[in-house]
Design an enzyme around this catalytic site. Sequence first.
Site, PDB file in Angstrom:
ATOM      1  N   TYR A  39      72.525  -4.613  61.374  1.00  0.00           N
ATOM      2  CA  TYR A  39      72.881  -3.198  61.274  1.00  0.00           C
ATOM      3  C   TYR A  39      72.802  -2.504  62.626  1.00  0.00           C
ATOM      4  O   TYR A  39      71.857  -2.730  63.384  1.00  0.00           O
ATOM      5  CB  TYR A  39      71.953  -2.461  60.284  1.00  0.00           C
ATOM      6  CG  TYR A  39      72.360  -1.029  60.134  1.00  0.00           C
ATOM      7  CD1 TYR A  39      73.420  -0.693  59.310  1.00  0.00           C
ATOM      8  CD2 TYR A  39      71.746  -0.019  60.873  1.00  0.00           C
ATOM      9  CE1 TYR A  39      73.859   0.622  59.208  1.00  0.00           C
ATOM     10  CE2 TYR A  39      72.172   1.289  60.775  1.00  0.00           C
ATOM     11  CZ  TYR A  39      73.230   1.607  59.942  1.00  0.00           C
ATOM     12  OH  TYR A  39      73.665   2.901  59.858  1.00  0.00           O
TER      13      TYR A  39
ATOM     14  N   TRP B  45      75.035   0.628  65.421  1.00  0.00           N
ATOM     15  CA  TRP B  45      76.266   1.298  65.840  1.00  0.00           C
ATOM     16  C   TRP B  45      77.032   0.549  66.928  1.00  0.00           C
ATOM     17  O   TRP B  45      78.185   0.865  67.196  1.00  0.00           O
ATOM     18  CB  TRP B  45      75.942   2.707  66.321  1.00  0.00           C
ATOM     19  CG  TRP B  45      76.110   3.731  65.256  1.00  0.00           C
ATOM     20  CD1 TRP B  45      75.593   3.681  63.995  1.00  0.00           C
ATOM     21  CD2 TRP B  45      76.845   4.957  65.355  1.00  0.00           C
ATOM     22  NE1 TRP B  45      75.963   4.811  63.300  1.00  0.00           N
ATOM     23  CE2 TRP B  45      76.723   5.617  64.110  1.00  0.00           C
ATOM     24  CE3 TRP B  45      77.564   5.564  66.372  1.00  0.00           C
ATOM     25  CZ2 TRP B  45      77.320   6.847  63.864  1.00  0.00           C
ATOM     26  CZ3 TRP B  45      78.148   6.799  66.122  1.00  0.00           C
ATOM     27  CH2 TRP B  45      78.027   7.427  64.874  1.00  0.00           C
TER      28      TRP B  45
HETATM   29  N1  LIG Z   1      63.347   8.424  61.226  1.00  0.00           N
HETATM   30  C1  LIG Z   1      64.667   8.263  61.216  1.00  0.00           C
HETATM   31  N2  LIG Z   1      65.196   7.048  61.430  1.00  0.00           N
HETATM   32  C2  LIG Z   1      66.524   6.887  61.439  1.00  0.00           C
HETATM   33  C3  LIG Z   1      67.388   7.985  61.224  1.00  0.00           C
HETATM   34  C4  LIG Z   1      66.811   9.264  60.991  1.00  0.00           C
HETATM   35  O1  LIG Z   1      67.512  10.267  60.771  1.00  0.00           O
HETATM   36  N3  LIG Z   1      65.454   9.369  61.011  1.00  0.00           N
HETATM   37  N4  LIG Z   1      68.743   7.803  61.231  1.00  0.00           N
HETATM   38  C5  LIG Z   1      69.230   6.484  60.860  1.00  0.00           C
HETATM   39  C6  LIG Z   1      70.666   6.365  61.144  1.00  0.00           C
HETATM   40  S1  LIG Z   1      71.665   7.505  60.338  1.00  0.00           S
HETATM   41  C7  LIG Z   1      71.204   5.397  61.924  1.00  0.00           C
HETATM   42  S2  LIG Z   1      72.898   5.251  62.008  1.00  0.00           S
HETATM   43  C8  LIG Z   1      70.353   4.437  62.635  1.00  0.00           C
HETATM   44  C9  LIG Z   1      70.892   4.053  64.021  1.00  0.00           C
HETATM   45  O2  LIG Z   1      70.321   2.866  64.423  1.00  0.00           O
HETATM   46  P1  LIG Z   1      71.055   1.861  65.433  1.00  0.00           P
HETATM   47  O3  LIG Z   1      72.535   1.908  65.216  1.00  0.00           O
HETATM   48  O4  LIG Z   1      70.389   0.549  65.333  1.00  0.00           O
HETATM   49  O5  LIG Z   1      70.723   2.540  66.827  1.00  0.00           O
HETATM   50  P2  LIG Z   1      71.410   2.381  68.254  1.00  0.00           P
HETATM   51  O6  LIG Z   1      70.414   2.914  69.223  1.00  0.00           O
HETATM   52  O7  LIG Z   1      72.750   3.000  68.258  1.00  0.00           O
HETATM   53  O8  LIG Z   1      71.490   0.801  68.417  1.00  0.00           O
HETATM   54  C10 LIG Z   1      72.608   0.171  68.928  1.00  0.00           C
HETATM   55  C11 LIG Z   1      72.163  -0.971  69.823  1.00  0.00           C
HETATM   56  O9  LIG Z   1      73.319  -1.695  70.222  1.00  0.00           O
HETATM   57  C12 LIG Z   1      73.265  -1.945  71.619  1.00  0.00           C
HETATM   58  N5  LIG Z   1      74.643  -2.118  72.103  1.00  0.00           N
HETATM   59  C13 LIG Z   1      75.533  -1.160  72.459  1.00  0.00           C
HETATM   60  N6  LIG Z   1      76.695  -1.720  72.848  1.00  0.00           N
HETATM   61  C14 LIG Z   1      76.541  -3.063  72.731  1.00  0.00           C
HETATM   62  C15 LIG Z   1      77.400  -4.176  72.977  1.00  0.00           C
HETATM   63  O10 LIG Z   1      78.549  -4.045  73.382  1.00  0.00           O
HETATM   64  N7  LIG Z   1      76.883  -5.419  72.708  1.00  0.00           N
HETATM   65  C16 LIG Z   1      75.618  -5.610  72.239  1.00  0.00           C
HETATM   66  N8  LIG Z   1      75.226  -6.849  71.997  1.00  0.00           N
HETATM   67  N9  LIG Z   1      74.789  -4.570  72.027  1.00  0.00           N
HETATM   68  C17 LIG Z   1      75.243  -3.318  72.252  1.00  0.00           C
HETATM   69  C18 LIG Z   1      72.555  -0.744  72.185  1.00  0.00           C
HETATM   70  O11 LIG Z   1      72.040  -1.011  73.473  1.00  0.00           O
HETATM   71  C19 LIG Z   1      71.488  -0.505  71.096  1.00  0.00           C
HETATM   72  O12 LIG Z   1      70.333  -1.260  71.363  1.00  0.00           O
HETATM   73  O13 LIG Z   1      69.015   4.959  62.757  1.00  0.00           O
HETATM   74  C20 LIG Z   1      68.468   5.321  61.498  1.00  0.00           C
HETATM   75  N10 LIG Z   1      67.063   5.649  61.656  1.00  0.00           N
HETATM   76  N1  LIG Z   2      73.812  13.822  69.439  1.00  0.00           N
HETATM   77  C1  LIG Z   2      73.793  12.974  68.401  1.00  0.00           C
HETATM   78  N2  LIG Z   2      74.603  13.179  67.334  1.00  0.00           N
HETATM   79  C2  LIG Z   2      74.560  12.325  66.282  1.00  0.00           C
HETATM   80  C3  LIG Z   2      73.722  11.190  66.280  1.00  0.00           C
HETATM   81  C4  LIG Z   2      72.872  11.002  67.400  1.00  0.00           C
HETATM   82  O1  LIG Z   2      72.080  10.036  67.441  1.00  0.00           O
HETATM   83  N3  LIG Z   2      72.931  11.904  68.437  1.00  0.00           N
HETATM   84  N4  LIG Z   2      73.742  10.312  65.226  1.00  0.00           N
HETATM   85  C5  LIG Z   2      74.920  10.313  64.347  1.00  0.00           C
HETATM   86  C6  LIG Z   2      74.626   9.632  63.089  1.00  0.00           C
HETATM   87  S1  LIG Z   2      74.520   7.924  63.082  1.00  0.00           S
HETATM   88  C7  LIG Z   2      74.473  10.258  61.920  1.00  0.00           C
HETATM   89  S2  LIG Z   2      74.218   9.362  60.471  1.00  0.00           S
HETATM   90  C8  LIG Z   2      74.534  11.718  61.836  1.00  0.00           C
HETATM   91  C9  LIG Z   2      73.396  12.239  60.972  1.00  0.00           C
HETATM   92  O2  LIG Z   2      73.675  13.508  60.520  1.00  0.00           O
HETATM   93  P1  LIG Z   2      72.550  14.259  59.681  1.00  0.00           P
HETATM   94  O3  LIG Z   2      71.879  13.295  58.799  1.00  0.00           O
HETATM   95  O4  LIG Z   2      73.154  15.422  59.037  1.00  0.00           O
HETATM   96  O5  LIG Z   2      71.601  14.710  60.885  1.00  0.00           O
HETATM   97  P2  LIG Z   2      70.085  15.141  61.051  1.00  0.00           P
HETATM   98  O6  LIG Z   2      69.987  15.571  62.463  1.00  0.00           O
HETATM   99  O7  LIG Z   2      69.185  14.087  60.563  1.00  0.00           O
HETATM  100  O8  LIG Z   2      69.908  16.367  60.082  1.00  0.00           O
HETATM  101  C10 LIG Z   2      70.701  17.537  60.148  1.00  0.00           C
HETATM  102  C11 LIG Z   2      69.853  18.741  59.840  1.00  0.00           C
HETATM  103  O9  LIG Z   2      69.373  18.683  58.497  1.00  0.00           O
HETATM  104  C12 LIG Z   2      68.212  19.480  58.418  1.00  0.00           C
HETATM  105  N5  LIG Z   2      67.381  18.992  57.312  1.00  0.00           N
HETATM  106  C13 LIG Z   2      66.547  17.931  57.312  1.00  0.00           C
HETATM  107  N6  LIG Z   2      65.964  17.794  56.094  1.00  0.00           N
HETATM  108  C14 LIG Z   2      66.439  18.788  55.324  1.00  0.00           C
HETATM  109  C15 LIG Z   2      66.229  19.192  53.953  1.00  0.00           C
HETATM  110  O10 LIG Z   2      65.485  18.585  53.198  1.00  0.00           O
HETATM  111  N7  LIG Z   2      66.950  20.264  53.506  1.00  0.00           N
HETATM  112  C16 LIG Z   2      67.803  20.963  54.304  1.00  0.00           C
HETATM  113  N8  LIG Z   2      68.474  21.986  53.765  1.00  0.00           N
HETATM  114  N9  LIG Z   2      67.998  20.624  55.592  1.00  0.00           N
HETATM  115  C17 LIG Z   2      67.345  19.553  56.085  1.00  0.00           C
HETATM  116  C18 LIG Z   2      67.508  19.335  59.745  1.00  0.00           C
HETATM  117  O11 LIG Z   2      66.988  20.593  60.177  1.00  0.00           O
HETATM  118  C19 LIG Z   2      68.588  18.790  60.678  1.00  0.00           C
HETATM  119  O12 LIG Z   2      68.794  19.577  61.837  1.00  0.00           O
HETATM  120  O13 LIG Z   2      74.427  12.303  63.126  1.00  0.00           O
HETATM  121  C20 LIG Z   2      75.367  11.731  64.043  1.00  0.00           C
HETATM  122  N10 LIG Z   2      75.387  12.572  65.237  1.00  0.00           N
HETATM  123 MO   LIG Z   3      73.849   7.168  61.073  1.00  0.00          MO
END
Ligand SMILES: Nc1nc2c(c(=O)[nH]1)N[C@H]1C(S)=C(S)[C@@H](COP(=O)(O)OP(=O)(O)OC[C@H]3O[C@@H](n4cnc5c(=O)[nH]c(N)nc54)[C@H](O)[C@@H]3O)O[C@H]1N2
Ligand SMILES: Nc1nc2c(c(=O)[nH]1)N[C@H]1C(S)=C(S)[C@@H](COP(=O)(O)OP(=O)(O)OC[C@H]3O[C@@H](n4cnc5c(=O)[nH]c(N)nc54)[C@H](O)[C@@H]3O)O[C@H]1N2
Ligand SMILES: [Mo]
Length: 763
Positions: free
Chosen positions: A112, A114
């Site tokens: 898993y 990005w």
């Molecule tokens: N507490 C908490 N935890 C969360 C979340 C949260 O809201 N709260 N959000 C969750 C969500 S929505 C997501 S999507 C995940 C994200 O979690 P990940 O998608 O695992 O996070 P990234 O840091 O984007 O990891 C991508 C990795 O790929 C590597 N990479 C980039 N390009 C390449 C390439 O070309 N080749 C190879 N081999 N590697 C590469 C980068 O260096 C990095 O280490 O985290 C989740 N975890």
């Molecule tokens: N710059 C930047 N942008 C990103 C990412 C990143 O790593 N960096 N990650 C991308 C990815 S993989 C994803 S999945 C999306 C995630 O998108 P989201 O899941 O929507 O993002 P979050 O920042 O976790 O949360 C958005 C807002 O929800 C509010 N919130 C949290 N809990 C609650 C609740 O219980 N109730 C209500 N009403 N509000 C709440 C928080 O204040 C927060 O600011 O973002 C994407 N965009």
């Molecule tokens: Mo995500």
Amino acid sequence: MSQQRFPSLSHWGAFHAVVESGRLLRCDPFPGDTHPSPILQSMPGMVHSPLRIQKPAVREGWLRQRAQSDRAARGSERFVEVDWDTALGLVAEELARVRSAHGGEAIFGGSYGWSSAGGLHHARTLVQRFLHGAGGCVGQVGNYSWGAAQFLLPHVIGTFAPVTGRVTDWRNVLAHTQLFLAFGGLPMRNLQVTSGGAGEHSSAAWIAQAAQAGIEFVVISPTRADMPEGVRGRWIPIRPNTDTALMLAMAHTLVAEGLHDAAFLRTHCTGFDAWKRYLDGAVDGQVKDAAWAAKVCGIDAATIVELARACARQRTMINCTWSLQRAHHGEQPYWASIALAAVLGQIGSPGGGFAFGHGSINGAGTPRPDVAAPRLSAGTNPLRRNIPAARLADMLLHPGEAFEFNGQRDTYPNIRLVYWAGGNPFHHHQDLNRLLRAWQKPETIVVHDSWWTPTARRADIVLPATTTLERDDVGGSSRDRYLIAMKQAIAPVAQSRNDFDIFRELAARLGCESVFTEGRSEAAWVRHLYAQTAVDWERAGCAMPSFEEFWAREQVVLPEPERHMVLMEAFRAQPEQAPLATPSGRIELYSQAIAGFGYDDCPPHPAWLAPHEWLGAPAARRWPLHLISSQPADKLHSQLDAGTLSRAAKVQGRQAVRLHSSEAQSRGIAHGQLVRVHNERGGCLGGAVVDDTVMPGVIVMSTGAWFDGEVGALERHGNPNVLTADLGTSRLTQGCAAMSALVDVEPWIDAAPEVRAYATPVV
Ligand SMILES: Nc1nc2c(c(=O)[nH]1)N[C@H]1C(S)=C(S)[C@@H](COP(=O)(O)OP(=O)(O)OC[C@H]3O[C@@H](n4cnc5c(=O)[nH]c(N)nc54)[C@H](O)[C@@H]3O)O[C@H]1N2
Ligand SMILES: Nc1nc2c(c(=O)[nH]1)N[C@H]1C(S)=C(S)[C@@H](COP(=O)(O)OP(=O)(O)OC[C@H]3O[C@@H](n4cnc5c(=O)[nH]c(N)nc54)[C@H](O)[C@@H]3O)O[C@H]1N2
Ligand SMILES: [Mo]
């Protein structure tokens, strides 16, 4: 030396790489992008960072003892550099050994993550394509982003497409919406990013137009920072994870006051009567009225009633960010928001109804034909064996144990070998102390990355991958209108190789090269993916140039469709002729299918179920703060954490911990001071930022600080995932429940331990 410019694409936007003497100097945003992301600034430093993995490397103990090595040494033991031939030989031998001794069920290739932008060099797709072609592996279904929605929405509306951004488009919203009710708000920081990359930051541009158009925004969120600047709006603070109670009470109020659309509920929905009995208290003796909800969600009853009436009075769009469903029982707010929209009866009408993902990702509601972006196929997994994405540690810790998922029962496989490329589980998984224990189970862990990330440091064999700037590709996103030529700008750094080439060579050693490559070179694949995309895009009315012309022009732009996209428009007009893909053909406010599963953690209609941790739980007496671990403003997840922009936002080198002045004062915490955030699962350091945009009772810590800890020890860098709980949203969807965690904070008065997240572990 003269400078050269190469077009490229990242998840945070399209840009020109400016190169001099073989080094990336800076990244200039694409000229057409009105809201480019500052995250681009961090790229030059990261591309040439000392954290780049220089050569293939093997953990000392593993090199000596292979599968019999001391697995507890992962993360502390040093690495020995080896040449590519040796490294590829070790990986191929180990894959062959595990497959012949234990079968493909012992190889975990979910991987898993990005990865990076680009249709061909998408690391996660490549590792899966390779393992599928080599006989199969255990994969992951769903994601950490909207896993609960993905498996709930098909039961309710027959598809999960709306959560991916296929919602009523912004032109239609601008023309018709009067009230935009934003659960989770519209945090602009998240709109910098879209998976696959964005030619333009369209969401920020649309919100700016919405502000001008005078649409009223009501933001329901634990922090005022989720209110975009410039809009006409109002912030209503809500206790985290209680939105369902608010939605139920709004629906109850509308029905009680006769403001509901009885005809729509009769002709377009099923199960309203059963749900109404629940709202009226016939099921559990509790009427779900505003007075009840006020006690749950902390919003006074008069405000709830007034908000319900305001929605009924005008054209209202109800949006939920993805964060709402990344919580324990995260199915419920999503189902309840659809039910509330159904009670209002505006679903399928211009500017009304429900949406998801505005405020979560760039490009939700971008007017765009529904055609795919270029992407290599991962092929099919001959083993067809998967776990729900976020059940990673459960799988590693409990081989052979049964789990439930969306009406099915399955057992966890016994994993001996983990292969990860393009993801960072020590970023994305919850309860990292638990993951550290689970990580000791497999005999062998192989990781490709470009940098010494926390996951690379905890692997056995590490292979250095190029970054996007070191290879040719073609990129785009299904939420964006641009197709971008991604041109190699610099030579591969140190000994890094493209993931594509690494897997090609491994496939050759394992006798399955032609399955992996289908006889195409990298260059032939880039052309092939372009040609595949061109067929679809032509059909959508886009004049597609030849590949050579595209490469010279650097981009192709899809035209905006003439017709506005209105979610469920056809269904509204003719529910019998254009039914939904649910069992009833209608919106299911009561699901017989879900009822049949008999899950007590996901009843057959939207319901208030207290999350395992929230401010109303008895545990809040011991852990009185709700932790919101949201997406970072200054990077993408853990990517570019060591970059300039991200480092500038740290407090004493640690992740910022935002909290209200009243919470800081009562604990004797000063702005800028180091603090310890802790609960039963673990603790981490952070830097206090006193911030009255955060409501009392809540702390906000963004994710992304590279994990810097050992089992049970204090994490030194500020990674909130040592605090979050590793439990599924429910047995129905098994999504990630990162948002349901209680903690406390105290000043850190001892000497500050050094942050070692950016040290390299090579001998
Ligand atoms: N507490 C908490 N935890 C969360 C979340 C949260 O809201 N709260 N959000 C969750 C969500 S929505 C997501 S999507 C995940 C994200 O979690 P990940 O998608 O695992 O996070 P990234 O840091 O984007 O990891 C991508 C990795 O790929 C590597 N990479 C980039 N390009 C390449 C390439 O070309 N080749 C190879 N081999 N590697 C590469 C980068 O260096 C990095 O280490 O985290 C989740 N975890
Ligand atoms: N710059 C930047 N942008 C990103 C990412 C990143 O790593 N960096 N990650 C991308 C990815 S993989 C994803 S999945 C999306 C995630 O998108 P989201 O899941 O929507 O993002 P979050 O920042 O976790 O949360 C958005 C807002 O929800 C509010 N919130 C949290 N809990 C609650 C609740 O219980 N109730 C209500 N009403 N509000 C709440 C928080 O204040 C927060 O600011 O973002 C994407 N965009
Ligand atoms: Mo995500």
